[in-house]
Design an enzyme around this catalytic site. Structure first.
Site, PDB file in Angstrom:
ATOM      1  N   ASN A 471       0.816  -1.214   0.000  1.00 47.05           N
ATOM      2  CA  ASN A 471       0.000   0.000   0.000  1.00 47.05           C
ATOM      3  C   ASN A 471       0.851   1.266   0.000  1.00 47.05           C
ATOM      4  OD1 ASN A 471       0.999  -0.074   2.616  1.00 47.05           O
ATOM      5  ND2 ASN A 471      -0.950   0.506   3.577  1.00 47.05           N
ATOM      6  N   GLU A 475       6.988  -1.174   6.565  1.00 47.01           N
ATOM      7  CA  GLU A 475       7.103  -1.641   7.943  1.00 47.01           C
ATOM      8  C   GLU A 475       8.569  -1.964   8.241  1.00 47.01           C
ATOM      9  OE1 GLU A 475       3.772  -2.905   5.565  1.00 47.01           O
ATOM     10  OE2 GLU A 475       5.463  -4.291   5.837  1.00 47.01           O
ATOM     11  N   ASP A 554      15.634  -0.022  19.660  1.00 44.60           N
ATOM     12  CA  ASP A 554      15.658  -1.460  19.889  1.00 44.60           C
ATOM     13  C   ASP A 554      14.472  -2.031  20.663  1.00 44.60           C
ATOM     14  OD1 ASP A 554      18.074  -0.887  18.754  1.00 44.60           O
ATOM     15  OD2 ASP A 554      19.257  -1.269  20.549  1.00 44.60           O
ATOM     16  N   GLU A 787      26.154   8.131  25.613  1.00 44.03           N
ATOM     17  CA  GLU A 787      25.147   7.559  24.727  1.00 44.03           C
ATOM     18  C   GLU A 787      23.765   8.135  25.038  1.00 44.03           C
ATOM     19  OE1 GLU A 787      23.917   3.047  23.265  1.00 44.03           O
ATOM     20  OE2 GLU A 787      24.849   3.344  25.223  1.00 44.03           O
TER      21      GLU A 787
END
Length: 820
Positions: A471, A475, A554, A787
């Site tokens: 479509n 994803e 993640d 980080e």
């Protein structure tokens, strides 16, 4: 130029001087900028007592200076007893940073006539941490010693030892060097206990020391080929003596006339194999014939970085930009092993991060384009070296994909023995953004000609391999991989079924026991039965991790990640404690994607992600610009039309008018909602930074942007002590110390700040930018850039010396001025 901060330690007066590059004039900072920063330097001191000295986040302690792509780095001494040497080195054993020694060349000086020993505790001491070099100066009434370390090749650092006789009469000095390899692996554990068969051999000659490092293939700790070596070479001959197997001592005499100055040179080289050594040995011959020329080139290089990189009237202080630049350049590794181009790794001090990741690379390159464009270019090309081809023997179905992570060693599937190489997923499509940022600086049309077709192939891969229902909305997902599917292509999952249930009977009959009531299963039908029944305690699916990694976020809540306590609290709030009903809101399903011949292409998670499609819309616009540059007018027109069409769909399908925010959309199990898009918005899983990605990508409408900005600026959502965390405070899966469910990552912070600025919220953008800069621990002082940061108290979290945090601080420094 430097600023000196005096303090006294064990009787020695020390001045710690922080870098401004000698011979360069830094841009003047205004009062506002100066008030922001005491001195955003990097603390380079450290005293390594073991090869591995990990902090609570798994980082090697201390912040060694690395430069020029070298695979070894150095520290300033931390104690008076260590003065007269640069501490370390830390070496990168292919994929892991390890300290080789506390000191390998400690200098002791005595006067042969008077017998006087020059004790460092009696000297006035000054340490200078210049950008790109380290310096120590020791002054006694009659003698000055200056030690300076510069990186002069991608495998060699050069130490200059300058001695000045201030006595008024001739001197003869005895110079004695000492060094010893470390014997501890980590605190309380010897190397011999950890690796009983590992051998190190020290060989001495009049010119220096050679340390041969034996083979050790420890996948998760240390990887050495057996041909790697560390080599010390001096410009003067010395008489050397072993002090046991792992230590040495060397002496020579040096005469100095009254007021005479003499400089000696010592090279420190680290190579991975014999071929590298042959190349470096030839370089050393040239180096020792003209050492000052090599040093001058190194300092000119750093001058060029500063001249190119520090030229803006920025909201952020120049000292912070310097620290960001030093962090990025310190994580630069020269090509070696399976790395065909130079790379910039996420962190030289974090245990797992001495490789190159795809979207890390795009971020590093976008920043370094402005001051080190060749490094940026190499880093980009390093990832494209492994773009999957249709002729690939392992995964031809993924032609066009850029794999997630490349390292010195390939993995077992590719014939190597590395554990960090990763082809389970790719990363978000920001490659065109990085390439175009680099082009804006260099005007390198040849690079666009080279990469445009590769970028098109990567872009098209998303629609071939990650658009299950075709479509036009993609994803995230996972590749066909042994950790995702069995040899027949059936999806794998691990499950803990509830006892005395129908599911338990099915699982125990069809799956393999892993112990502790865990079973390894395969097959979409059984997976669906498990989800539909809800008769399980826990479930783990490799493709879910792959999809989370592919997003770069993640373990974000939107991918179904929530801990049991949070899930129970969610059930109590919404379903009177019914955990089975609550779990349905957090379950993820996977689609198998096949080509026309039925071959498995990989897996898509059952949701279309908002930022993925916002990035793809932005990328279509950038591809239009590249096509126009290459005079491919029809392609440029089509790309621009597609970009506009996708932008409309992003606003139509991912924006929730009730809550005023963007969310992922779940597909496959429910009919389309009032938006006309299939499935439903995943509002139940809370809000995250994906919600402001359409603003950063420039595809949001102003009305939607106004609603999103209101959420971002709410103190009950994202406007915390450190703002713009990876989950809203209202998110059911929020926790301030979970990787992508609360911690503040500086890429998402940057995207958010720049998103607000792009849509007219200039004052608020600057306020949120300064909030982080002021409140993040150590950022404006001598702490390493981290980080991520704790959203409620600013505490450091995650990897130290983190590149993409540095990259986004630097980009914001360039792009956000003090004024609107």
């Amino acid at each position: 130029m430097f600023r000196s901060i005096p303090f006294r330690q064990s009787g020695a007066m020390i001045l710690i001087a922080v870098s401004l590059i000698t011979g360069c004039t830094a841009p003047q900072e205004t009062t506002e900028s100066s008030a922001l920063s005491l001195q955003a330097s990097l603390n380079r001191q450290g005293s390594p007592d073991a090869m591995r000295m990990l902090d609570q986040f798994g980082n090697q302690r201390f912040n060694p200076l690395f430069d020029l792509g070298a695979w070894h780095g150095f520290l300033q001494p931390e104690k008076v007893a260590e003065y007269g040497a640069f501490n370390g080195p830390m070496i990168i054993a292919e994929e892991y940073g390890l300290y080789l020694a506390k000191q390998l060349e400690k200098l002791r000086i005595s006067d042969t006539i008077s017998g006087k020993t020059y004790d460092y505790k009696d000297a006035t001491v000054q340490f200078d941490n210049h950008a790109g070099r380290l310096q120590q100066q020791y002054q006694w009434p009659d003698l000055t010693l200056t030690l300076t370390l510069d990186f002069v090749t991608p495998r060699t650092a050069l130490v200059s030892t300058q001695l000045v006789n201030k006595q008024g009469q001739a001197k003869t000095l005895q110079l004695q060097w000492q060094g010893q390899l470390l014997t501890d692996w980590q605190n309380g554990q010897s190397i011999s206990a950890q690796y009983p068969s590992w051998q190190r051999q020290m060989t001495l000659d009049p010119q220096g020391v050679k340390i041969q490092l034996g083979a050790q293939r420890s996948t998760w700790n240390m990887m050495l080929s057996g041909a790697s070596r560390y080599h010390i070479r001096r410009s003067v001959s010395a008489t050397s003596h072993p002090q046991g197997e792992l230590a040495y001592q060397a002496e020579t005499k040096l005469s100095l006339a009254d007021n005479q100055q003499r400089t000696l040179y010592t090279s420190h080289s680290y190579v991975h194999n014999e071929q590298e050594w042959q190349t470096e040995n030839a370089r050393l011959d040239q180096l020792f014939s003209a050492p000052e020329q090599a040093i001058g080139q190194s300092r000119a290089r750093w001058h060029a970085y500063q001249q190119a990189g520090l030229n803006t009237d920025s909201l952020l202080p120049a000292s912070l930009a310097k620290k960001a630049m030093q962090t990025l350049l310190g994580n630069w590794r020269g090509h070696a092993g399976e790395l065909k181009h130079d790379v910039v790794t996420p962190s030289v001090t974090a245990r797992w991060f001495n490789g190159a990741w795809a979207w890390d690379t795009w971020k590093h390159a976008a920043a370094m384009a402005h001051f080190a464009p060749q490094v940026a270019k190499d880093n980009i090309l390093a990832m494209f070296d492994y773009q999957v081809q249709s002729s690939d023997s392992l995964r031809p179905q993924d032609a066009g994909m850029l794999i997630d992570a490349i390292f010195y060693n390939k993995d077992a599937q590719r014939g190597g023995d590395g554990g960090n190489w990763n082809e389970r997923n790719t990363k978000p499509p920001l490659a065109s953004w990085a390439v175009w940022e680099l082009y804006q600086v260099t005007k390198d049309k040849a690079l666009i000609e080279q990469l445009y077709p590769k970028l098109v192939a990567y872009h098209q891969w998303w629609y071939k391999n990650r658009d299950h229902n075709q479509n036009g909305l993609a994803e995230y997902g996972a590749t066909a991989h042994p950790l995702h599917n069995d040899s027949k292509g059936n999806i794998r999952f691990d499950i803990q079924p509830q006892s005395n249930t129908a599911l338990n009977t099915q699982v125990t009959a069809a799956c393999q026991s892993k112990g502790e009531n865990w079973y390894q299963c395969a097959g979409a039908a059984l997976y669906e039965r498990a989800l539909a029944s809800g008769e399980y305690l826990d479930i783990d699916i490799g493709a879910q991790h792959g999809a989370g990694w592919e997003s770069g976020m993640d373990n974000a809540a939107r991918f179904g990640f929530i801990n049991q306590a949070q899930l129970q609290a969610y059930a109590d709030t919404h379903y009177q404690g019914d955990i089975k009903r609550a779990r349905q809101d957090w379950q993820v399903r996977f689609f198998e994607n096949h080509d026309d011949q039925g071959q498995l292409l990989g897996f898509s998670i059952d949701q279309e992600s908002v930022e993925l499609n916002a990035y793809l819309a932005m990328e279509k616009g950038l591809l239009a610009k590249m096509a126009a540059l290459l005079e491919q007018k029809e392609d440029a027109k089509q790309w621009q039309q597609q970009s506009q069409q996708l932008a409309l769909k992003v606003n139509q399908c991912f924006f929730d008018t009730q809550s005023g925010f963007y969310y992922d959309r779940q597909i496959g199990l429910s009919e389309q909602d009032s938006s006309g898009c299939g499935g439903k918005l995943l509002t139940a899983r809370g809000r995250g930074p994906e919600g402001w990605s359409p603003l950063w990508a420039g595809v949001a409408g102003q009305q939607q942007a106004d609603r999103v900005a209101k959420v971002m600026l709410s103190t009950s959502e994202f406007n915390s002590h450190i703002p713009l965390g990876t989950a809203a405070l209202s998110n059911p899966a929020y926790h301030p110390d979970i990787y992508w469910r609360g911690r503040v990552w500086l890429d998402q912070w940057y995207f958010g700040v720049m998103a607000l600025d792009k849509y007219g919220y200039h004052h608020q953008a600057r306020e949120l930018a300064l909030r982080l800069v002021h409140n993040a621990d150590g950022l404006l002082e001598d702490g390493a850039i981290r980080e991520n940061y704790h959203p409620l108290n600013g505490a450091v979290q995650g990897a130290s010396n983190f590149s993409w945090s540095a990259a986004h601080l630097y980009l914001l420094y360039r792009q956000l001025s003090r004024q609107n």
